[in-house]
Design an enzyme around this catalytic site. Structure first.
Site, PDB file in Angstrom:
ATOM      1  CG  ASP A  55      -1.926  -1.005   1.260  1.00  0.00           C
ATOM      2  OD1 ASP A  55      -1.893  -1.862   0.354  1.00  0.00           O
ATOM      3  OD2 ASP A  55      -2.775  -0.986   2.165  1.00  0.00           O
ATOM      4  CB  ALA A  56       3.769   2.153   2.120  1.00  0.00           C
ATOM      5  CD  GLU A  57       6.920  -1.238  -2.211  1.00  0.00           C
ATOM      6  OE1 GLU A  57       8.078  -1.548  -1.943  1.00  0.00           O
ATOM      7  OE2 GLU A  57       6.084  -2.065  -2.631  1.00  0.00           O
ATOM      8  CE  LYS A  72      -6.383 -10.199  13.501  1.00  0.00           C
ATOM      9  NZ  LYS A  72      -6.415 -10.130  12.034  1.00  0.00           N
ATOM     10  NE  ARG A  87     -11.466  -3.448   8.169  1.00  0.00           N
ATOM     11  CZ  ARG A  87     -11.526  -3.924   9.402  1.00  0.00           C
ATOM     12  NH1 ARG A  87     -12.016  -3.197  10.356  1.00  0.00           N
ATOM     13  NH2 ARG A  87     -11.089  -5.123   9.661  1.00  0.00           N
ATOM     14  CD  GLU A  94     -11.728 -11.516   8.580  1.00  0.00           C
ATOM     15  OE1 GLU A  94     -12.571 -10.837   9.184  1.00  0.00           O
ATOM     16  OE2 GLU A  94     -10.649 -11.063   8.200  1.00  0.00           O
ATOM     17  CE  LYS A 137      -2.174  -9.503  12.843  1.00  0.00           C
ATOM     18  NZ  LYS A 137      -1.819  -8.849  11.590  1.00  0.00           N
ATOM     19  CB  CYS A 174       9.202 -30.627 -24.626  1.00  0.00           C
ATOM     20  SG  CYS A 174       8.531 -31.673 -23.330  1.00  0.00           S
TER      21      CYS A 174
HETATM   22  S1  IVH Z   1     -13.657  -9.798  16.437  1.00  0.00           S
HETATM   23  C1  IVH Z   1     -14.296  -5.100  17.391  1.00  0.00           C
HETATM   24  N1  IVH Z   1     -12.874 -12.189  15.823  1.00  0.00           N
HETATM   25  O1  IVH Z   1      -9.575  -9.230  12.236  1.00  0.00           O
HETATM   26  C2  IVH Z   1     -13.634  -5.979  16.445  1.00  0.00           C
HETATM   27  N2  IVH Z   1     -12.266 -10.414  14.384  1.00  0.00           N
HETATM   28  O2  IVH Z   1      -7.597  -7.138  12.708  1.00  0.00           O
HETATM   29  C3  IVH Z   1     -14.205  -7.333  16.535  1.00  0.00           C
HETATM   30  N3  IVH Z   1     -10.977 -11.124  12.420  1.00  0.00           N
HETATM   31  O3  IVH Z   1     -11.775  -6.528  12.140  1.00  0.00           O
HETATM   32  C4  IVH Z   1     -13.466  -8.272  15.712  1.00  0.00           C
HETATM   33  N4  IVH Z   1     -10.968 -13.263  12.906  1.00  0.00           N
HETATM   34  O4  IVH Z   1     -12.079  -8.505  10.421  1.00  0.00           O
HETATM   35  C5  IVH Z   1     -12.855 -10.896  15.471  1.00  0.00           C
HETATM   36  N5  IVH Z   1     -12.283 -14.381  15.411  1.00  0.00           N
HETATM   37  C6  IVH Z   1     -12.272 -13.095  15.048  1.00  0.00           C
HETATM   38  C7  IVH Z   1     -11.643 -12.646  13.887  1.00  0.00           C
HETATM   39  C8  IVH Z   1     -11.649 -11.287  13.581  1.00  0.00           C
HETATM   40  C9  IVH Z   1     -10.591 -12.341  12.036  1.00  0.00           C
HETATM   41  C10 IVH Z   1     -10.689  -9.871  11.701  1.00  0.00           C
HETATM   42  C11 IVH Z   1     -11.818  -8.885  11.730  1.00  0.00           C
HETATM   43  C12 IVH Z   1     -11.236  -7.735  12.502  1.00  0.00           C
HETATM   44  C13 IVH Z   1      -9.799  -7.855  12.164  1.00  0.00           C
HETATM   45  C14 IVH Z   1      -8.938  -7.091  13.101  1.00  0.00           C
END
Ligand code: IVH
Length: 697
Positions: A65-67, A145, A166, A205, A341, A433
């Site tokens: 994005d930055a580039e 996540k 979003r 997601e 993470k 080939c």
């Molecule tokens: S809860 C108030 N749960 O990660 C925010 N988010 O970097 C509530 N994401 O915006 C988010 N897995 O798009 C939640 N188990 C999970 C998630 C998750 C992926 C995403 C989501 C969030 C972003 C944040």
């Protein structure tokens, strides 16, 4: 450059064409030697257009994005300083790529927040401490996540009304049509319970499963395209496509991870959704103190590799909505949740060689042979280099050290090169080939080279391996080595040849005993009755993967009907577009393919539809009965007899037990028949069975 976050200039405001330029200004520009500015501007415009295409259409961004922002700002700056070069069609005056009109934007009823991130356990402990300053005995939900693309869903009276990305958190893009293609997401909630009434706001997601992503990459490689960089990029790109049929074909998925504005605990509200049939983020656990959270972090480090989706960590959330309210929010993220993470793993190793592989359609793919190295739990010894351009871009040479990472944690990729001190020559693609020495060709507009020789042994090998693979005809025992010997002995040239192989022929091959020869013949013969969609996959029609194959099975019901379908018939199927319809028609029109299909039919390949199977299972005269066949059935192999049992609705089993309903016995029947008689199980002579099968057609 992924997701729907506002990206610098891509959401840039429309500008009017530059103001009139005086002669004086023009002269000035020329005088100060700034004619080169024009060149630079033209270059920036071309580059930005290219990156727009890569981002919006191909979902394969090459820069961050930055580039991108830096390029965009430089162009804006130059256009402002040198209005004589203004151009109303400059990318600074438009949003996104030319052919991608902006979507309708929607204002989110509840803003989409993001999460604070941390890579450190210390900071996670700090989060717990801060929560405890406000909440006495917090309970936390810990969950994966999901590494996908955030969407906000609105249901009204149980019906999916809207799906949006979003965007900047306040407004996003309307992607309802594309989200509707996700098969596992209910469009209508099958319940009239109180929680379904009125508006229901969910967060989820959107992602590609690893398995699906691997198939998409393979399909793209087969077509000679540069595959998507990773599942998240491709999900982001796919979600923004304007062609919903293509979106459906690719097969996006979704996990719901939040219900907004509910009074129920987070954990219970997700449970409730799951019970109502929603795909909800899996592997959720409740923790009561930091030690429990810490244990989850450690246990999930390895476990996350077993998921069929990418995660980049886990989310810890305060479970109780009342406690969430007390904790409140900062400007863009809540104080009641945090993302932990895991560092992405990479490994360094040596590039031993670059080999060129020939795929089943003849596409040549350069593959990096690596010194084996442990990465994310598996040993990696090769990585696809995709094509000549990718090699040039990386400037990778034999003997260099390379950094490898797993794209979507499955396919190893070379992400960086550390040049050797004395470097070898740049790699050059072969012009012939590597398997059959035929001169390679390249179709117009394609980056990949192909071997055009239909007799090329590498192509034949790849084709038969694909035909026999697990997701196609699932012939067990036909691996690389066996196929190699079959080809060397000139026993097979195409998939149809497999069906005439005999135990004697196979037993003569090196490393093949009588027993494994018999087993292989049995699994080849058994494969004749696979469901139709597997046969369609096995044929290897370009652009037709499992999902499309299932749609074709559903619509046409037989290979004959499919073969006779016109391009229009094909393109009228929901998820099939013009390109796929074209490649199916071309495939069946190819006389060589037609011949293989004819011989497959002759060999008794009788792919049946899933529907016919189910129908026979529930309606047949032997519906639900457990049937054992023992001894010889006149005119039928064992597999055919068992298939006939299934067509009559029965379940074919191999051993007799108290639960067996019927035993069919023919010549040579022994112990099984004896046991059946002892247990008082019904029996039927094989001749009677054969007559019954003939009559039932
Ligand atoms: S809860 C108030 N749960 O990660 C925010 N988010 O970097 C509530 N994401 O915006 C988010 N897995 O798009 C939640 N188990 C999970 C998630 C998750 C992926 C995403 C989501 C969030 C972003 C944040």
């Amino acid at each position: 450059m992924v997701g729907s976050e506002t990206v610098g200039g891509k959401d840039g405001e429309k500008k009017k064409a530059g103001p009139a330029v005086s002669r004086k200004q023009k002269r000035e520009a020329e005088r100060s030697g700034e004619a080169r500015i024009e060149e630079r501007i033209a270059f920036l415009r071309r580059e930005i257009e290219r990156h727009n295409r890569l981002y919006y259409q191909d979902a394969r961004p090459e820069i961050t994005d930055a580039e991108y922002d830096a390029l965009f700002r430089e162009l804006e700056e130059l256009e402002k300083r040198y209005p004589l070069f203004a151009d109303p069609s400059s990318p600074t005056t438009r949003v996104g790529a030319d052919s991608v009109p902006a979507r309708r934007t929607v204002k989110h009823r509840y803003p989409l927040l993001s999460l604070d991130n941390t890579y450190s356990l210390g900071e996670l402990r700090e989060f717990d401490r801060r929560v405890r300053e406000v909440v006495r005995k917090p309970v936390y939900s810990v969950e994966p996540k999901v590494d996908g693309v955030a969407v906000a869903l609105v249901y009204n009276e149980g019906k999916l009304l809207q799906a949006a990305t979003r965007g900047d958190g306040i407004t996003g893009e309307d992607v309802t049509e594309n989200v509707r293609t996700i098969r596992t997401l209910p469009r209508k909630i099958a319940s009239r319970a109180a929680w379904v009434r009125g508006e229901l706001h969910l967060r989820g997601e959107v992602y590609f499963s690893r398995r699906r992503f691997a198939v998409l990459v393979r399909e793209m490689e087969e077509r000679g395209e540069v595959p998507f960089a990773n599942p998240r990029n491709s999900a982001a790109g796919t979600l923004k496509l304007l062609d919903s049929a293509e979106v459906a074909r690719r097969g996006l998925e979704i996990f719901i991870h939040s219900v907004v504005g509910t009074r129920e605990s987070h954990f219970n509200s997700l449970d409730r959704l799951e019970k109502a049939g929603f795909p909800v983020v899996p592997d959720r656990t409740l923790c009561r103190d930091f030690e429990e959270i810490e244990r989850e972090v450690e246990e999930r480090r390895a476990r996350r590799r077993t998921y069929d989706f990418d995660t980049d960590g886990l989310v810890v959330k305060v479970d109780d909505p009342e406690a969430q309210r007390e904790l409140g929010e900062k400007s863009r993220s809540p104080r009641w949740a945090i993302a932990f993470k895991y560092e992405p793993e990479t490994a360094e190793t040596k590039l031993l060689d670059i080999e060129c592989q020939v795929g089943r359609t003849g596409v040549i793919t350069p593959v990096a042979r690596l010194e084996p190295v442990l990465l994310s739990g598996t040993t990696v010894s090769s990585a696809s280099l995709h094509n000549e351009e990718e090699i040039r871009r990386l400037d990778i040479r034999i003997g260099d050290r390379v950094r490898v990472q797993k794209a979507g944690d499955i396919i190893p990729q070379v992400v960086g090169v550390i040049p050797a001190e004395t470097r070898s020559e740049s790699f050059r693609m072969p012009t012939r080939c590597p398997a059959c020495d035929t001169k390679l060709v390249r179709e117009e507009g394609m980056v990949k080279w192909k071997c055009p020789n239909p007799e090329c042994v590498a192509k034949i090998r790849a084709r038969i391996l694909h035909f026999a693979s697990r997701s196609a005809m699932d012939i067990s025992g036909l691996g690389d080595k066996t196929l190699e010997s079959l080809l060397a002995a000139r026993l097979v040239r195409d998939p149809a040849d497999l069906y005439s192989l005999t135990v004697e022929e196979l037993a003569r091959l090196p490393r093949m005993g009588e027993k494994s020869a018999a087993n292989l013949v049995r699994s080849i013969q058994e494969s004749r009755f696979r469901p139709l969609h597997r046969l369609i996959v096995a044929l290897g029609i370009p652009n037709v993967g499992e999902k499309t194959a299932r749609d074709l099975e559903e619509t046409f019901g037989s290979l004959d009907a499919l073969r006779n379908a016109t391009r229009e018939d094909l393109a009228s199927i929901g998820d099939i577009g013009e390109i796929v319809a074209g490649s199916i028609r071309d495939f069946f029109d190819d006389p060589a393919e037609a011949e293989v299909i004819r011989r497959l039919g002759e060999a008794g390949v009788r792919a049946v539809t899933e529907k016919a199977r189910r129908r026979s299972l529930s309606d047949g005269p032997w519906a639900g009965k457990k049937v054992v066949v023992t001894g010889v059935v006149p005119g039928m192999t064992r597999e055919e007899a068992e298939e006939a049992v299934r067509r009559l609705g029965g379940r074919a089993q191999s051993s007799v037990s108290g639960r067996t309903d019927l035993v069919i016995f023919g010549e040579g029947a022994g112990l099984k028949l004896e046991k059946a008689r002892k247990l008082g199980i019904e029996t039927m002579p094989a001749e009677e069975f054969a007559t019954m099968v003939r009559k039932s057609g």
